[in-house]
Motif scaffolding. Structure first.
Motif, PDB file in Angstrom:
ATOM      1  N   TRP A 197      22.546  23.180  42.620  1.00  0.00           N
ATOM      2  CA  TRP A 197      21.898  22.495  41.512  1.00  0.00           C
ATOM      3  C   TRP A 197      21.334  23.522  40.544  1.00  0.00           C
ATOM      4  N   GLU A 198      21.255  23.160  39.279  1.00  0.00           N
ATOM      5  CA  GLU A 198      20.493  23.981  38.341  1.00  0.00           C
ATOM      6  C   GLU A 198      19.035  23.977  38.794  1.00  0.00           C
ATOM      7  N   ARG A 199      18.391  25.132  38.676  1.00  0.00           N
ATOM      8  CA  ARG A 199      16.999  25.253  39.105  1.00  0.00           C
ATOM      9  C   ARG A 199      16.111  25.284  37.862  1.00  0.00           C
ATOM     10  N   PRO A 200      15.410  24.180  37.565  1.00  0.00           N
ATOM     11  CA  PRO A 200      14.589  24.132  36.356  1.00  0.00           C
ATOM     12  C   PRO A 200      13.221  24.782  36.563  1.00  0.00           C
TER      13      PRO A 200
ATOM     14  N   THR B 269      19.710  20.477  26.527  1.00  0.00           N
ATOM     15  CA  THR B 269      20.683  21.551  26.688  1.00  0.00           C
ATOM     16  C   THR B 269      21.875  21.044  27.497  1.00  0.00           C
ATOM     17  N   GLU B 270      22.878  21.893  27.663  1.00  0.00           N
ATOM     18  CA  GLU B 270      24.032  21.509  28.467  1.00  0.00           C
ATOM     19  C   GLU B 270      23.694  21.396  29.953  1.00  0.00           C
ATOM     20  N   PHE B 271      22.500  21.849  30.322  1.00  0.00           N
ATOM     21  CA  PHE B 271      22.075  21.798  31.727  1.00  0.00           C
ATOM     22  C   PHE B 271      21.055  20.681  31.973  1.00  0.00           C
ATOM     23  N   ASP B 272      20.903  19.787  31.019  1.00  0.00           N
ATOM     24  CA  ASP B 272      19.890  18.731  31.051  1.00  0.00           C
ATOM     25  C   ASP B 272      19.959  17.937  32.354  1.00  0.00           C
ATOM     26  N   LEU B 273      18.917  18.025  33.157  1.00  0.00           N
ATOM     27  CA  LEU B 273      18.898  17.358  34.453  1.00  0.00           C
ATOM     28  C   LEU B 273      18.592  15.871  34.359  1.00  0.00           C
ATOM     29  N   THR B 274      18.259  15.386  33.174  1.00  0.00           N
ATOM     30  CA  THR B 274      18.081  13.945  33.008  1.00  0.00           C
ATOM     31  C   THR B 274      19.414  13.258  32.717  1.00  0.00           C
ATOM     32  N   LYS B 275      20.490  14.021  32.666  1.00  0.00           N
ATOM     33  CA  LYS B 275      21.821  13.482  32.366  1.00  0.00           C
ATOM     34  C   LYS B 275      22.735  13.641  33.575  1.00  0.00           C
ATOM     35  N   GLY B 276      23.811  12.865  33.593  1.00  0.00           N
ATOM     36  CA  GLY B 276      24.824  13.009  34.627  1.00  0.00           C
ATOM     37  C   GLY B 276      24.611  12.072  35.796  1.00  0.00           C
ATOM     38  N   VAL B 277      25.624  12.029  36.678  1.00  0.00           N
ATOM     39  CA  VAL B 277      25.609  11.079  37.782  1.00  0.00           C
ATOM     40  C   VAL B 277      24.430  11.315  38.723  1.00  0.00           C
ATOM     41  N   ALA B 278      24.027  12.579  38.916  1.00  0.00           N
ATOM     42  CA  ALA B 278      22.926  12.856  39.845  1.00  0.00           C
ATOM     43  C   ALA B 278      21.592  12.343  39.324  1.00  0.00           C
ATOM     44  N   ALA B 279      21.490  12.121  38.011  1.00  0.00           N
ATOM     45  CA  ALA B 279      20.254  11.601  37.424  1.00  0.00           C
ATOM     46  C   ALA B 279      20.122  10.099  37.584  1.00  0.00           C
ATOM     47  N   GLY B 280      21.200   9.442  38.029  1.00  0.00           N
ATOM     48  CA  GLY B 280      21.143   8.001  38.230  1.00  0.00           C
ATOM     49  C   GLY B 280      21.016   7.238  36.924  1.00  0.00           C
ATOM     50  N   PRO B 281      20.735   5.953  37.004  1.00  0.00           N
ATOM     51  CA  PRO B 281      20.687   5.120  35.797  1.00  0.00           C
ATOM     52  C   PRO B 281      19.500   5.391  34.893  1.00  0.00           C
TER      53      PRO B 281
ATOM     54  N   GLY C 262       9.883   7.826  40.192  1.00  0.00           N
ATOM     55  CA  GLY C 262      11.293   7.827  40.554  1.00  0.00           C
ATOM     56  C   GLY C 262      11.926   6.452  40.571  1.00  0.00           C
ATOM     57  N   LEU C 263      11.121   5.390  40.585  1.00  0.00           N
ATOM     58  CA  LEU C 263      11.666   4.029  40.562  1.00  0.00           C
ATOM     59  C   LEU C 263      12.418   3.756  39.266  1.00  0.00           C
ATOM     60  N   ARG C 264      11.849   4.175  38.155  1.00  0.00           N
ATOM     61  CA  ARG C 264      12.477   3.958  36.848  1.00  0.00           C
ATOM     62  C   ARG C 264      11.975   5.060  35.920  1.00  0.00           C
ATOM     63  N   TYR C 265      12.551   6.247  36.096  1.00  0.00           N
ATOM     64  CA  TYR C 265      11.954   7.443  35.530  1.00  0.00           C
ATOM     65  C   TYR C 265      11.885   7.416  34.010  1.00  0.00           C
TER      66      TYR C 265
END
Length: 574
Positions: free
Chosen positions: A385-388, A345-357, A465-468
């Motif tokens: 933050w979006e609350r999932p 979705t547009e709220f995907d928490l696996t995307k964006g700068v906060a999700a890291g590499p 969290g090391l390499r999600y």
């Protein structure tokens, strides 16, 4: 008693924010039997606060002498710790009257007592009651309310934790449980925050919602039945709206209308009493903290509805009380909803700068974020933050099934997932057992222990969290195999259990207990072994398969957002 003004009520509300614990809410669902693949009734709950006591306790059935009383203890789940009652986040309770798992050296101090009944039923217990031997089951989520009251012996002694436990000890049906809890609220008083309690049995499910009363005693409550063939979702905001005292599918506390009218919260000329508007400030903490989860769960179950994630305010009626899923849901479907982080979705928490590499979806709350279950929704925040649905601070989650076509000991199942749903395994436990495994019934989150099942799942989740992106894929593969295996094994176990119940029913509890203990033991031991595999496989930022030191680096799309393209690729000053 002196009459409160509306403004005074809001002062009380705001002052209590200073003392309320920073609990971070829960998500709960109820799926009626007409909406499930197998015809079971399902209640689920994620207990989203890993500061709390994460033990899942078996409370045995008991017989009580005539004239005995039942102690009511304070709950840290309501507003944090109350040392004056020896009420702490851990242990949640110390007493000799709930079986061996709750015994200890410094007993909790009761807020009060109620008359005991001759016999109480066995049940599974967490920070709230879960499910009893007759397949009566509960979910829970905390809600903001205009009044947030502290416990007070003689005036307010019940919070939803003890209400649900008393109901599980004494009731077999959802209607019976709601009637009992309502009477206890009105006689002995309710403290804490607002609450939503899904309550269900083998045939039907109800949603009971509760708020403290401005009167200083008693409490306000209403309950509504979930229509057969539909599902309900609650996410830290009251979900019942218009209250009709003549509706056979509603139950209403006797204090609601007179108290709401007396304190200016509602008047007959307003039309039907809107429960959400009457007793709360709407959505709390921050906009969409609650409503986004309701939208997401409904959209996953019924995409054909085309529900919008955007609403006008916290009192929206865009999301109905319950919906009919496009397809009947399995227990695995419910688990999947609890594991969601808005992927795709547009709220995907696996995307964006906060999700890291590596697409890490969890967000860590800090001093700049909204706090607590009862935050003022009108206050100014610099960001949010979006609350999932699945959050890193989830302590445990369960998906309960009540299956009326089977005998109670076999029909009721608690699928228990320790730590956050996205990275855990849901393990099955029959309500007909006579104990729970030590690894499940023991957990102190302040002390790492390999003897605790919770720590096994928590460790793997944190290591991910090391390499999600890669490690979560390993977790999904492993848990799918395990949960699929459980479902297949249960067919065999239930067939054997039915035969034992027919021939030697006195042996059934031991059979079910042995299976659940052995199954959980294998799962937890295997998860510890899995954790060690992950330590080696992802050591030092490599992906070590076959040989150590295989470089993986970072995704190019992420590298382009960093200083890497401007790095030292040639001599000379730029």
């Amino acid at each position: 008693m002196k009459k409160f003004t509306v403004s005074a009520v809001f002062v009380v509300f705001l002052l209590t924010l200073l003392t309320v614990s920073s609990a971070t809410g829960c998500t709960t669902m109820l799926i009626s039997k007409g909406a499930t693949e197998d015809g079971s009734v399902v209640v689920s709950h994620s207990d989203d606060n890993d500061l709390m006591d994460q033990r899942i306790i078996y409370v045995p059935a008991m017989d009580h002498e005539e004239g005995a009383v039942r102690s009511i203890y304070c709950s840290g789940a309501a507003m944090g710790e109350f040392p004056e009652y020896r009420c702490f986040l851990y242990p949640r309770m110390v007493t000799d009257d709930r079986g061996p798992a709750y015994m200890g050296e410094e007993p909790s101090i009761a807020l009060g007592t109620i008359p005991q009944v001759p016999h109480t039923y066995a049940y599974f217990d967490g920070n709230y009651g879960i499910m009893n031997e007759h397949q009566l089951m509960f979910g829970e989520c905390t809600d903001g309310a205009k009044i947030t009251a502290k416990p007070e012996p003689g005036k307010r002694i019940f919070y939803s934790s003890e209400l649900s436990r008393v109901a599980l000890e004494r009731c077999r049906t959802a209607r019976e449980a709601i009637a009992l809890m309502g009477s206890l609220i009105e006689e002995y008083g309710y403290y804490g925050t607002g609450e939503t309690l899904p309550v269900a049995d083998t045939e039907e499910g109800w949603i009971m919602e509760i708020a403290p009363s401005p009167e200083g005693t008693g409490g306000l409550w209403v309950a509504k039945r979930v229509p057969d063939g539909e599902m309900f979702v609650g996410a830290n905001e009251f979900r019942i709206r218009e209250v009709d005292r003549d509706d056979p599918d509603m139950m209403v506390g006797k204090e609601l209308f007179p108290v709401a009218k007396k304190h200016g919260w509602w008047k007959p000329s307003d039309g039907p009493l809107d429960w959400l508007r009457t007793v709360s400030l709407g959505e709390y903490n921050h906009p969409y903290y609650s409503l986004r989860r309701v939208w997401r769960a409904f959209s996953l179950a019924a995409p054909s509805l085309g529900l919008s994630p955007w609403v006008e305010d916290g009192y929206t009626k865009a999301y109905p009380f319950s919906i009919k899923p496009d397809e009947k849901l399995s227990v695995r479907d419910v688990m999947a909803i609890h594991r969601d982080r808005y992927e795709g979705t547009e709220f995907d928490l696996t995307k964006g700068v906060a999700a890291g590499p590596f697409g890490y979806p969890d967000r860590f709350y800090g001093p700049y974020d909204g706090k607590g279950d009862v935050g003022d929704p009108k206050r100014k925040l610099d960001g949010a933050w979006e609350r999932p649905i699945s959050v890193t601070y989830c302590g445990y989650a369960f998906v309960n099934q009540a299956r009326g076509w089977l005998p109670d000991p076999i029909g009721g199942i608690m699928w228990l997932g320790l730590d956050k749903p996205a990275d855990t395994v849901f393990m099955p436990f029959f309500v007909g057992v006579e104990s729970l495994p030590d690894s499940v019934a023991n957990c102190d989150t302040s002390l790492f222990s390999r003897d605790s099942a919770w720590w096994a799942f928590n460790f793997v989740s944190n290591w991910a969290g090391l390499r999600y992106d890669a490690i979560h894929g390993d977790i999904v593969s492993r848990r799918k195999a395990l949960e699929s295996g459980f479902l297949e094994k249960l067919k065999e176990i239930e067939k054997e259990a039915m035969e034992i119940n027919r021939k030697n029913p006195e042996e059934l509890a031991d059979f079910l207990t042995s299976f659940c203990d052995e199954n959980a033991g294998r799962t937890v031991d295997g998860w510890w072994d899995f954790s060690e595999e992950l330590i080696v496989k992802y050591d030092d930022g490599f992906i070590n398969v076959g040989q150590m030191g295989t470089q993986a680096g970072y995704p190019m799309e992420w590298l382009k957002t960093t200083s890497w393209p401007e790095g030292p690729t040639e001599y000379g000053k730029r």
